[in-house]
Write a protein that holds these residues in place. Structure first.
Motif, short mmCIF file in Angstrom:
data_model
loop_
_atom_site.label_atom_id
_atom_site.label_comp_id
_atom_site.label_asym_id
_atom_site.label_seq_id
_atom_site.Cartn_x
_atom_site.Cartn_y
_atom_site.Cartn_z
N LEU A 129 0.84 -1.21 0.00
CA LEU A 129 0.00 0.00 0.00
C LEU A 129 0.87 1.25 0.00
O LEU A 129 0.58 2.23 -0.70
N ARG A 133 1.70 3.71 -3.43
CA ARG A 133 1.03 5.00 -3.20
C ARG A 133 -0.49 4.85 -3.24
O ARG A 133 -1.17 5.50 -4.02
N LYS A 134 -0.99 3.96 -2.41
CA LYS A 134 -2.43 3.71 -2.44
C LYS A 134 -3.10 4.10 -1.14
O LYS A 134 -4.27 3.77 -0.92
N LEU A 135 -2.37 4.79 -0.27
CA LEU A 135 -2.92 5.02 1.07
C LEU A 135 -4.19 5.85 1.06
O LEU A 135 -5.02 5.74 1.95
N PHE B 31 0.14 11.19 5.15
CA PHE B 31 0.37 9.98 5.95
C PHE B 31 1.77 10.02 6.53
O PHE B 31 2.73 10.13 5.79
N TYR B 41 -0.93 13.08 -0.53
CA TYR B 41 -1.80 12.80 -1.67
C TYR B 41 -2.68 14.01 -1.91
O TYR B 41 -3.15 14.64 -0.97
#
Lengths: 379, 164
Positions: A129, A133-135, B31, B41
């Motif tokens: 994850l 880069r899927k967080l 994060f 992000y």
């Protein structure tokens, strides 16, 4: 001794290569062990030293799992964790168990294979994850909670299966008592623990190592399984300063766990005449059953089957806990089956984790294209 | 959920997540992973896939400095600290590479405190730090000075002392 050093050196090289290629190292440690060990070239034999290191690896893996348990947070998130967790548990345990039983394993063996079949690799899921880069995806949170739920089921399973001839109720009372004592120690001794962890000499790391080993050695006296003892210790310490404990226990876990994996491969007995068709079928089923549970979870939690593809892609990999189950309770053919399943699913899983978003987008675009072909008069 | 609401979440085994929605409907998520790396992000409104950047703690602090509005030049950095409890006292710390005109002169000769009100609290020379240099301290070529003061004092310092 030389064999041990050779194995360690091979693992060091493998660690370098797998880090560079960004693939999970666990399947390659096991494969290296198989090649070097009694089923392969026979260069490396397991001895007193490697057995001790392997056992330490397992103990520290479970101590870490205990440290990571966040019961109060599960309680706060109960509905989502329970729903996805129960879907995952039922689908995969059932498929794993029925498949193993139909292939001729007995009840206990089938149960062990089913558990190894069910439990995904927390380490690989979280690493993939982050690396892919899927967080930010909503599915990432679901995957993380799934891993947590699986850990809880594993603890319960370990307690039940290791009870042996003991009375299960009596064993649970004993485990609860151990937990209570350790919690009390962590609660009343919190200041003492934190004062030790804050030092910057050798004391914190020495204390962590000694605490884990001492607790594990009490297992024999109390007739509570070693695995339960160290998980309970981890859970109790998690109420003080889990990050500091993780930091001090990490070197031991990292080194011992690599030894554990490679010597699991070394001691693997392939002479039992494993049926390649059966093992291949289990591997394929392991991938399909996570797809089924992923799709159902996607529909129930996120309202979209496509979300399930993302969950599937990140939970295919079976890893450290499956091998732990095989090492603890699996013999001969059971251990071989689980090992091959871990190797296959973790390699397939590293690819699906990388590309399942593309697959999902592909399906979405394909689905979108269809309405364009409809006559405009339909509007 | 209203705009600007900040959501923080502790994810077991992973780290801490901070997420908020901007007034225009874009999403930003940060994060802090257990490995120490920070992932940021951003998801534009109406888009399906976010874009991500991974940063080391130092890089993340730099980004933070830029976002809080401190001046950052190629080699020079500045941090502004606001103490809201002390009548909103704002202190700026700025780094300067000394120009030729200053080399060889001492802090006393330059009359830094009298002329600008700013104070030199440290000098970095050949990767070594000299903390709290005395008035007799003489600058050498290549020195980097760390100056502390209010932003007006820093500007005066730049105008009066850092001239070629």
């Amino acid at each position: 001794m030389e064999g041990f050093v050779i194995a360690l050196f091979v693992c060091l090289i493998l660690a370098l290569i797998t880090k560079y290629l960004k693939v999970p190292p666990i399947p390659f440690y096991i494969l290296a062990g198989v090649l070097l060990g009694k089923s392969g070239l026979g260069i490396v034999q397991s001895d007193e030293l490697s057995r001790f290191f392997s056992e330490m690896g397992l103990i520290f893996l479970l101590f870490f799992m205990g440290l990571g348990l966040k019961l109060e947070r599960i309680a706060a998130n109960r509905s989502a964790v329970l729903t996805s967790g129960i879907i995952d548990l039922n689908v995969n345990m059932l498929i794993g168990f029925v498949a193993a039983y139909l292939f001729g394993f007995n009840m206990t063996e089938s149960l062990i294979i089913a558990s190894a079949f069910y439990i995904s690799s927390t380490a690989m899921a979280i690493t993939s994850l982050i690396e892919n880069r899927k967080l930010m995806m909503r599915e990432a949170e679901t995957v993380i909670w799934l891993m947590m739920f699986e850990d809880l089921v594993l603890i319960l399973f370990l307690a039940v299966i290791s009870s042996g001839n003991q009375n299960l109720v009596f064993l649970f009372i004993k485990i609860a008592a151990v937990l209570l004592v350790l919690y009390a120690f962590a609660h009343w001794g919190k200041e003492f623990l934190v004062s030790i962890l804050d030092r910057d000499d050798e004391l914190p790391i020495l204390f962590t190592f000694a605490a884990v080993l001492t607790t594990a050695s009490f297992a024999i006296v109390l007739e509570v399984p070693e695995t339960m003892m160290v998980i309970a210790l981890g859970a109790a310490f998690a109420t003080t300063d889990p990050d500091a404990f993780e930091q001090h226990a990490r070197p031991f876990k990292d080194v011992f766990l690599v030894v554990f994996f490679v010597f699991f491969g070394v001691t693997m007995d392939l002479s039992g005449g494993a049926d390649p068709f059966m093992i291949a079928a289990i591997c394929i089923l392991a991938i399909i059953s996570k797809l089924i549970s992923g799709l159902i979870t996607g529909i129930v939690i996120h309202g979209s089957a496509l979300a399930g593809i993302e969950i599937w892609g990140n939970t295919i990999s079976r890893g450290e806990f499956s091998i732990a189950l095989a090492a603890l309770y699996g013999s001969g053919l059971v251990a071989t089956t689980i090992a091959v399943m871990v190797i296959v699913t973790s390699i397939v899983g590293s690819f699906t984790a990388k590309y399942c978003s593309n697959l999902r987008r592909g399906i979405l675009n394909f689905g979108r294209r269809a309405p364009l072909h409809r006559p405009h008069t339909n509007r | 959920m209203s705009a600007m609401a900040l959501r923080s979440l502790n994810l077991p085994g992973l780290g801490t997540k901070y997420e908020f929605e901007t007034e225009k409907g874009d999403m930003v998520a940060i994060f802090f992973t257990k490995s120490g790396l920070i992932q940021m992000y951003t998801l534009q409104k109406g888009c399906r896939t976010p874009s991500a950047a991974e940063m080391t703690p130092v890089e993340a602090r730099r980004l933070g400095n830029i976002l809080t509005g401190a001046i950052i030049e190629a080699d020079q950095e500045s941090v502004e600290i606001a103490f809201s409890a002390l009548a909103d006292l704002r202190i700026t710390i700025h780094t300067f590479y000394v120009p030729k005109s200053v080399t060889g002169k001492t802090i006393e000769e330059l009359q830094i405190r009298a002329k600008t009100g700013a104070t030199i609290i440290a000098v970095c020379r050949n990767d070594k730090n000299i903390i709290n240099p005395p008035p007799a301290f003489a600058f050498e070529a290549g020195d980097a000075a760390l100056v502390i003061g209010e932003s007006d004092q820093i500007k005066r310092f730049e105008r009066e002392i850092m001239v070629d």
